[in-house]
Design a protein around this motif. Structure first.
Motif, PDB file in Angstrom:
ATOM      1  N   GLY A 220      -0.496 -23.801   3.274  1.00 15.17           N
ATOM      2  CA  GLY A 220      -0.819 -24.944   3.936  1.00 15.17           C
ATOM      3  C   GLY A 220      -0.602 -25.206   5.487  1.00 15.17           C
ATOM      4  O   GLY A 220      -1.419 -26.199   6.066  1.00 15.17           O
ATOM      5  N   GLU A 221      -0.157 -23.935   6.465  1.00  9.01           N
ATOM      6  CA  GLU A 221       0.170 -24.557   7.577  1.00  9.01           C
ATOM      7  C   GLU A 221      -0.924 -24.116   8.970  1.00  9.01           C
ATOM      8  O   GLU A 221      -1.369 -22.870   7.509  1.00  9.01           O
ATOM      9  CB  GLU A 221       1.268 -23.647   8.472  1.00  9.01           C
ATOM     10  CG  GLU A 221       1.412 -23.123   8.070  1.00  9.01           C
ATOM     11  CD  GLU A 221       3.489 -22.743   8.021  1.00  9.01           C
ATOM     12  OE1 GLU A 221       3.556 -23.039   8.792  1.00  9.01           O
ATOM     13  OE2 GLU A 221       3.622 -21.257   8.743  1.00  9.01           O
ATOM     14  N   LEU A 222      -1.418 -24.083   9.294  1.00  8.23           N
ATOM     15  CA  LEU A 222      -1.968 -23.485  10.380  1.00  8.23           C
ATOM     16  C   LEU A 222      -1.581 -21.817  11.261  1.00  8.23           C
ATOM     17  O   LEU A 222      -0.647 -22.339  11.551  1.00  8.23           O
ATOM     18  CB  LEU A 222      -2.131 -24.365  11.035  1.00  8.23           C
ATOM     19  CG  LEU A 222      -3.644 -25.350  11.351  1.00  8.23           C
ATOM     20  CD1 LEU A 222      -4.002 -26.391  12.306  1.00  8.23           C
ATOM     21  CD2 LEU A 222      -5.050 -24.826  10.839  1.00  8.23           C
ATOM     22  N   VAL A 223      -2.165 -20.932  10.750  1.00  7.02           N
ATOM     23  CA  VAL A 223      -1.731 -19.733  11.561  1.00  7.02           C
ATOM     24  C   VAL A 223      -2.622 -18.676  12.453  1.00  7.02           C
ATOM     25  O   VAL A 223      -3.229 -19.036  12.061  1.00  7.02           O
ATOM     26  CB  VAL A 223      -1.309 -18.904   9.902  1.00  7.02           C
ATOM     27  CG1 VAL A 223      -0.596 -17.226  10.737  1.00  7.02           C
ATOM     28  CG2 VAL A 223      -0.307 -19.482   8.922  1.00  7.02           C
ATOM     29  N   THR A 224      -2.306 -18.302  13.354  1.00  5.80           N
ATOM     30  CA  THR A 224      -2.718 -18.194  13.924  1.00  5.80           C
ATOM     31  C   THR A 224      -2.822 -16.581  14.079  1.00  5.80           C
ATOM     32  O   THR A 224      -1.043 -15.246  14.736  1.00  5.80           O
ATOM     33  CB  THR A 224      -2.696 -17.532  15.946  1.00  5.80           C
ATOM     34  OG1 THR A 224      -2.913 -19.279  15.687  1.00  5.80           O
ATOM     35  CG2 THR A 224      -3.567 -17.436  16.352  1.00  5.80           C
TER      36      THR A 224
ATOM     37  N   LEU B  89     -11.312 -14.563   6.313  1.00  2.00           N
ATOM     38  CA  LEU B  89     -10.022 -13.508   6.669  1.00  2.00           C
ATOM     39  C   LEU B  89      -9.640 -13.556   4.671  1.00  2.00           C
ATOM     40  O   LEU B  89      -9.971 -14.923   4.171  1.00  2.00           O
ATOM     41  CB  LEU B  89      -8.591 -14.344   6.685  1.00  2.00           C
ATOM     42  CG  LEU B  89      -8.799 -14.234   8.225  1.00  2.00           C
ATOM     43  CD1 LEU B  89      -7.703 -15.283   8.940  1.00  2.00           C
ATOM     44  CD2 LEU B  89      -7.542 -12.883   8.518  1.00  2.00           C
ATOM     45  N   ILE B  90      -9.295 -12.837   4.212  1.00  2.00           N
ATOM     46  CA  ILE B  90      -9.044 -12.101   3.073  1.00  2.00           C
ATOM     47  C   ILE B  90      -8.096 -11.881   3.058  1.00  2.00           C
ATOM     48  O   ILE B  90      -7.085 -10.481   2.802  1.00  2.00           O
ATOM     49  CB  ILE B  90     -10.414 -11.088   3.008  1.00  2.00           C
ATOM     50  CG1 ILE B  90     -11.484 -11.219   2.670  1.00  2.00           C
ATOM     51  CG2 ILE B  90      -9.442 -10.221   1.180  1.00  2.00           C
ATOM     52  CD1 ILE B  90     -12.840  -9.926   3.093  1.00  2.00           C
TER      53      ILE B  90
ATOM     54  N   VAL C  84     -12.174 -18.689   8.350  1.00  2.00           N
ATOM     55  CA  VAL C  84     -11.919 -19.027   9.709  1.00  2.00           C
ATOM     56  C   VAL C  84     -12.165 -20.453  10.688  1.00  2.00           C
ATOM     57  O   VAL C  84     -12.892 -20.657  10.632  1.00  2.00           O
ATOM     58  CB  VAL C  84     -12.041 -17.601  10.702  1.00  2.00           C
ATOM     59  CG1 VAL C  84     -11.606 -17.427  11.667  1.00  2.00           C
ATOM     60  CG2 VAL C  84     -11.523 -16.203  10.171  1.00  2.00           C
ATOM     61  N   LEU C  85     -11.225 -20.961  11.377  1.00  2.00           N
ATOM     62  CA  LEU C  85     -10.855 -22.003  11.001  1.00  2.00           C
ATOM     63  C   LEU C  85     -11.663 -21.743  12.628  1.00  2.00           C
ATOM     64  O   LEU C  85     -12.574 -23.523  13.411  1.00  2.00           O
ATOM     65  CB  LEU C  85      -9.904 -23.229  11.160  1.00  2.00           C
ATOM     66  CG  LEU C  85      -9.376 -23.659   9.974  1.00  2.00           C
ATOM     67  CD1 LEU C  85      -8.467 -24.393   9.961  1.00  2.00           C
ATOM     68  CD2 LEU C  85     -10.848 -24.071   9.307  1.00  2.00           C
ATOM     69  N   THR C  86     -10.627 -21.672  13.924  1.00  2.00           N
ATOM     70  CA  THR C  86     -11.373 -20.978  15.563  1.00  2.00           C
ATOM     71  C   THR C  86     -10.728 -19.828  15.464  1.00  2.00           C
ATOM     72  O   THR C  86     -10.237 -18.554  14.958  1.00  2.00           O
ATOM     73  CB  THR C  86      -9.902 -21.675  16.121  1.00  2.00           C
ATOM     74  OG1 THR C  86      -8.771 -20.874  15.988  1.00  2.00           O
ATOM     75  CG2 THR C  86      -9.963 -23.252  15.793  1.00  2.00           C
TER      76      THR C  86
ATOM     77  N   GLN D  83      -6.825 -22.221   8.365  1.00  2.00           N
ATOM     78  CA  GLN D  83      -5.454 -22.862   7.303  1.00  2.00           C
ATOM     79  C   GLN D  83      -5.101 -22.681   5.971  1.00  2.00           C
ATOM     80  O   GLN D  83      -5.940 -21.942   5.867  1.00  2.00           O
ATOM     81  CB  GLN D  83      -6.206 -24.519   7.086  1.00  2.00           C
ATOM     82  CG  GLN D  83      -4.602 -25.030   6.154  1.00  2.00           C
ATOM     83  CD  GLN D  83      -5.304 -26.941   6.378  1.00  2.00           C
ATOM     84  OE1 GLN D  83      -6.422 -26.700   6.913  1.00  2.00           O
ATOM     85  NE2 GLN D  83      -4.315 -27.652   6.152  1.00  2.00           N
ATOM     86  N   LEU D  84      -3.615 -21.612   5.661  1.00  2.00           N
ATOM     87  CA  LEU D  84      -3.550 -20.887   4.266  1.00  2.00           C
ATOM     88  C   LEU D  84      -3.777 -21.993   3.502  1.00  2.00           C
ATOM     89  O   LEU D  84      -3.318 -23.578   3.174  1.00  2.00           O
ATOM     90  CB  LEU D  84      -1.025 -20.955   4.672  1.00  2.00           C
ATOM     91  CG  LEU D  84      -1.584 -20.216   5.501  1.00  2.00           C
ATOM     92  CD1 LEU D  84      -0.302 -19.526   4.645  1.00  2.00           C
ATOM     93  CD2 LEU D  84      -2.752 -18.145   5.400  1.00  2.00           C
TER      94      LEU D  84
END
Length: 609
Positions: A521-525, A551-552, A560-562, A576-577
């Motif tokens: 659930g968190e945003l990962v770069t 992302l696979i 992809v969000l950004t 965002q996972l």
């Protein structure tokens, strides 16, 4: 140096360190605050630094790099890295003139240069598409029903097959351009080995024996007709064998037998005496640099012996290749125990992965050919030559403005990076100590050089298509063709315990590692190179990025969000996972610009951090 490469979508040698294995596979970004260059390390076999004398072949291994593709995939034979159905490769050989021969579930093929000749076509049922991925196409096929015929070739170029269903041995007739029967009622052989005198060795699975055909006569070489494991050190014809999965001959005519159920390799010498030379009689996973007689094997499924007497074993159950050298010790030379999969050819042998390797053969250049059956590829382990590109040369692409590592033997090149140059000139170097790299005449920035590795940043103005890349250093030069494509991105990665993980950060800026995993659930770069993005997308997040970027995670795509540019040659990709991810390691790819990243990495997911 040893390299692993693809022959027909293809793999190599053993990098072993004094200390910890360095992450020489990753595509470094020297300017990134979260990417640090590994310390200098020495790569050896068995703890010694080889001097690479002439003829040392596979023993002289320092690093792993890759040759270009030597044989294209026969249509229908190798259906790409995302296909789920495993195709059993059933025979492999390379003749003195470079001709490659291989057999799989679809037939028998002869490859000369870029020409693929079908010698035999096998009927196959099933194979309809039952799953697809947007923008990629079919990724899952229905199970196939195969009619595989094992193949072997002798040093004179004679090609043999067995037909297990019709109980025949056949030899290819060049005049008739067809296979002709040479023996019948031979059981259902699954493994063949051909000798230069025209004789053919084959197994009899039902009778637990190894037989030899020679000029219309079939005789027993090993086995009694009763399955078992006995009579070690005695006549081979009085020894019981459990399950023969591979046979091979060395240059002196000694016969090697892989017995999967006993987890051993036995040798029948020219006097007909059988002896277990590898394995304990109890199948299992063995360690590194251990005595051959005390090292268990997990389902040995392929054998080959080189001119130096080194024995290579495809340990099918452990997804790796093992070598028994003149010191009598067993070492892994390619793959990783109990970690099947396909990472990429252009990396180090022990960081790469194999899936159920089977048949092996010595190549005409002294290299080892590998049937990577689970990944539907023929791969190759070779001795050292001048450098080869780390990123793929065939079936994939490199993006402009991408960081690329080149591995090879670069004589007369010192170890240094660009820091002194930048401090002295305030510019980025395109040449260091006589080392330069260009693509279609456009110079690349050089960030790091050594006698085994060169790191470069490709020009941002390269256009798409096949381009000529040239590498020059004081001791030599080479050139090759590479495919440039916009947004053909690769992950930056970091290594922990021999596994490559995507270089990524959590919302608080901390680097994600197996000890500090990402959370559902968190945003990962994620940090990638070659994406060639110059703008940043800000909230409200746009999920229609160029190229339908996704992302696979383990074959499931997420938006992809950004995505935006960062430091030189590096872009950040944020997602965002999903909240429903369970703890574990997930295989990660990036789909962008019509390409799937060819450097998969893993993402660790945990319940807490």
């Amino acid at each position: 140096m040893i390299r692993l490469s693809r022959l027909a979508n293809h793999i190599y040698g053993r990098p072993e360190t004094v200390g910890q294995v360095g992450n020489l596979q990753r595509v470094d970004n020297p300017l990134s605050a979260v990417s640090q260059r590994p310390a200098k390390r020495r790569f050896t076999i068995g703890g010694r630094i080889p001097s690479c004398p002439a003829g040392a072949a596979l023993r002289c291994a320092v690093l792993a790099a890759v040759l270009p593709v030597l044989a294209s995939a026969q249509p229908g034979a190798f259906i790409g890295p995302v296909r789920s159905t495993q195709v059993q490769l059933a025979g492999l050989a390379q003749l003195a003139d470079g001709t490659l021969l291989y057999a799989d579930a679809y037939g028998v093929y002869r490859v000369k240069g870029s020409q693929v000749e079908t010698l035999l076509t096998n009927p196959v049922q099933g194979g309809e598409c039952i799953g697809s991925f947007p923008g990629v196409g079919c990724i899952e096929w229905a199970p196939l029903v195969y009619h595989t015929k094992p193949m072997a070739a002798d040093s004179n170029g004679a090609i043999y097959i067995a037909d297990p269903e019709q109980h025949l041995l056949e030899r290819y007739d060049e005049t008739q351009q067809a296979f002709a029967t040479i023996a019948s009622n031979v059981g259902a052989p699954t493994s063949l080995a051909a000798w230069s005198d025209g004789s053919l060795y084959f197994n009899d699975p039902a009778g637990c024996r190894v037989l030899r055909w020679n000029q219309n006569a079939v005789t027993t070489v090993a086995g009694t007709g009763t399955c078992g494991y006995s009579n070690d050190g005695g006549p081979a014809t009085g020894a019981e064998i459990l399950a023969v999965t591979a046979i091979a001959l060395d240059g002196g005519g000694n016969l090697y037998i892989a017995d999967a159920k006993a987890g051993v390799v036995r040798r029948v010498d020219t006097n007909g005496i059988i002896l277990t030379i590898v394995g304990t009689g109890n199948p299992g996973i063995g360690g590194e640099a251990t005595p051959a007689g005390a090292t268990p094997l997990d389902n040995p499924g392929g054998l080959a012996v080189d001119a130096l007497g080194d024995l290579f074993i495809a340990e099918t159950g452990a997804n790796r290749i093992r070598m028994v050298g003149s010191d009598g010790l067993v070492r892994t030379v390619a793959g990783a125990a109990n970690r099947p999969g396909y990472i990429i050819d252009y990396t180090y042998a022990l960081q790469s992965q194999l899936t159920a390797p089977t048949c092996l053969a010595m190549g005409n250049s002294g290299g080892l050919l590998i049937c990577d059956s689970g990944d539907e590829r023929i791969r190759e382990l070779l001795p050292a030559v001048p450098g080869r590109w780390v990123l793929p040369l065939s079936g994939s692409a490199i993006g402009p403005n991408a960081w690329v590592s080149i591995l090879g033997n670069f004589t007369c090149v010192p170890t240094m990076d660009w820091s002194d140059w930048i401090r002295a000139t305030g510019t980025l170097p395109t040449s260091l100590a006589g080392v330069s790299v260009s693509v279609d005449g456009q110079p690349s920035v050089i960030s790091y050089i050594s006698s085994t590795r060169i790191d470069v940043l490709l020009s941002p103005i390269l256009g798409p298509g096949w381009r000529t890349a040239a590498v020059t250093w004081p001791g030599g030069s080479f050139s090759t063709q590479i495919l440039i494509a916009f947004n053909a991105a690769q992950f930056l990665s970091q290594e922990f315990n021999g596994v490559l993980y995507a270089l990524a950060t959590a919302p608080d800026g901390s680097v994600i590692t197996p000890q500090q995993p990402a959370l559902p659930g968190e945003l990962v770069t994620f940090y990638v190179t070659g994406l060639n993005i110059t703008m940043t997308i800000v909230p409200p997040y746009d999920t229609t990025l160029p190229g339908s970027m996704q992302l696979i995670l383990d074959s499931v795509g997420y938006p992809v969000l950004t995505a935006g540019s960062g430091s030189t040659g590096v872009s950040g990709v944020v997602m965002q996972l999903p909240t429903n991810l369970t703890p574990g390691e997930y295989r990660l790819n990036l789909f962008s610009g019509g390409f799937i990243s060819q450097f998969p990495a893993f993402l660790p997911i945990g319940a807490n951090r």
